[in-house]
Write an enzyme that holds these catalytic residues in place. Sequence first.
Site, mmCIF file in Angstrom:
data_model
loop_
_atom_site.group_PDB
_atom_site.id
_atom_site.type_symbol
_atom_site.label_atom_id
_atom_site.label_comp_id
_atom_site.label_asym_id
_atom_site.label_seq_id
_atom_site.Cartn_x
_atom_site.Cartn_y
_atom_site.Cartn_z
ATOM 1 C CB SER A 162 -0.940 0.004 1.211
ATOM 2 O OG SER A 162 -0.201 0.144 2.408
ATOM 3 C CE LYS B 235 -3.002 2.482 4.642
ATOM 4 N NZ LYS B 235 -2.681 1.537 3.546
#
Length: 282
Positions: A136, A178
């Site tokens: 990711s 993230k």
Amino acid sequence: MADIDVSTTDTAKPRNPWLALVLSLAAVGLGQVYNGQWKKGLGFYLAELLVALVMVLFWADFAAMLLCVSILLGYNLFVAGEAFATARRSPGYTLKPCNRWWIYLLCLAVSLGSGAAFERVVKGWFFKAYEVPSASMLPTIRVGDHFMVEVLEPGDELRRGDIVIFCTPETRGRDFVKRIVGLPGETVEIRARRVLVDGAPLEEPYVCYTREGILPVRDTFGPVTLGAGEYFLMGDNREDSFDSRWLGPVPRDKITGRAGYIYFPGDMSAPDWADRLGAPLR
């Protein structure tokens, strides 16, 4: 026939230098205890604890972390060498009260216990180490990368572009990594893969796209206005990231750490493996 002092004869056992070396490597100072120098062993052990605690403060930088690890390793080798040399210099040794197998086991248990406690303190107050299981955050963080994270205090400032660790009820207790895209009070919108913050396009040189076509939510989203203490987080690999587009804004108290650097790249066959060793995560 002359009398023999049985007690002295039975307890006269020369120290084995190699055993002293191994014991000291297993637990700092244990080799000195084996040599009958328990005060010296205790001093070496306490000194290592103090030095290790001070050095943790410098782990935010990769080069400093390597230097700290090298110093600790050198210290351990020095203490083990001292135990070896002392054992060689004392061939005629009479056992002392500290030369009991249960004392050796106790010293080893204390060393292991303090090591575990030290690790918990470091992870809870200073730094945590993570390994990336997903793609990711490509291309910034690759699958299998090991990276160091600074543990954040509630009042620590967060900036756009910071790569952070968070955990929310929606992530089911799992830590996610993230990048911060939107800050408290801002309006975030995605139009045809382009992120807009308060209507202005955001420059994102780190973003990765691997598929053709525009999909709802993934590539077209919002607008959403962030509340006080809320952050909009996204993965750099926009097509393979479970982030604020699905989770919603992340509260500040759920953000627990900020990524610092890669201390061990995952793919050792990659041509840029050495270049990524110690690379800061920006």
